[in-house]
Design an enzyme around this catalytic site. Sequence first.
Site, PDB file in Angstrom:
ATOM      1  N   LYS A 204      33.264  51.094 -20.327  1.00 24.67           N
ATOM      2  CA  LYS A 204      33.196  49.905 -20.914  1.00 24.67           C
ATOM      3  C   LYS A 204      33.839  50.058 -22.331  1.00 24.67           C
ATOM      4  O   LYS A 204      33.636  51.217 -23.037  1.00 24.67           O
ATOM      5  CB  LYS A 204      31.831  49.592 -21.230  1.00 24.67           C
ATOM      6  CG  LYS A 204      31.101  48.840 -19.859  1.00 24.67           C
ATOM      7  CD  LYS A 204      31.786  47.598 -19.145  1.00 24.67           C
ATOM      8  CE  LYS A 204      31.253  47.299 -17.879  1.00 24.67           C
ATOM      9  NZ  LYS A 204      29.974  46.569 -18.015  1.00 24.67           N
ATOM     10  N   ARG A 238      25.031  52.213 -12.810  1.00 25.59           N
ATOM     11  CA  ARG A 238      26.230  51.836 -12.017  1.00 25.59           C
ATOM     12  C   ARG A 238      27.325  52.447 -12.524  1.00 25.59           C
ATOM     13  O   ARG A 238      27.878  52.182 -13.853  1.00 25.59           O
ATOM     14  CB  ARG A 238      26.341  50.243 -12.189  1.00 25.59           C
ATOM     15  CG  ARG A 238      27.460  49.839 -11.453  1.00 25.59           C
ATOM     16  CD  ARG A 238      27.493  48.253 -11.461  1.00 25.59           C
ATOM     17  NE  ARG A 238      28.501  47.593 -10.673  1.00 25.59           N
ATOM     18  CZ  ARG A 238      29.814  47.467 -11.136  1.00 25.59           C
ATOM     19  NH1 ARG A 238      30.270  47.887 -12.412  1.00 25.59           N
ATOM     20  NH2 ARG A 238      30.698  46.692 -10.432  1.00 25.59           N
TER      21      ARG A 238
END
Length: 255
Positions: A204, A238
């Site tokens: 991210k 995840r």
Amino acid sequence: MGILNLTPDSFSDGGKFNNEKSALKHAEKLISEGASIIDIGPQSTRPNAEFLTSEEEIKRLGNIISLLKKEFPETLISLDTFYAATVKFGFNEGIDIVNDISGGQFDEKMFDAVAETKLPYILMHVNSSYEKMHEKVSFEDITLSVNQYFSKKTDELLKKGIKDIILDPGFGFGKTVEDQMKMIDEVEFFDFGNFPLLIGISRKSFIYKPLGKSVLDINQETQKLHMKVLQQGAKILRVHDVAEAKKTIDDYLIN
């Protein structure tokens, strides 16, 4: 949870896994490295990604779910979609979990579809529409705002008979770097432990952009954050890099 993107425009794997043979091969690699869940994503949700209809998602999925279930029967398959019709298709193909980034907001039939299938449901915090999902929002208190959203949505789900709920605070979706770092620090307070928590921070931008690094060059920093959220009670990570995350989980369990 290992990520299997079937998207040709995926931001980090370049769509390498969008045909049956390469998808199965990559799933095998993720499982061999320690993934107990494979999260299949037929649609990219990165900023400026191509928008697909449910029909296009289903076409892209093809036989991959049933092939994975046949090849790896012990592995749970999660389907990353915000469409009720794709959920029903996935259910018939053998999925085990619905991973909906929209919290039922992009398709009004989603919650009913999940209730019908009786599948576990991952509820993510996100802005109210597809068009707005990456718009940066100014939150007075990000943790309070996410918890208010979780409270409202879990109430809706429970009223429809959906009790197997996993919460995802929605890292990377419409939140500032500062708010996301605050979320990392306050993971233990999300929903006060009423439901299991999934954390998806792999690759991210709130991690790599402030460091001036590339998306593929932040493994060490990511694992430090993974350890931090595990210590606060996170139950599922995840990730793209399963082997590294598995090592972090093992280190956490040992200590």
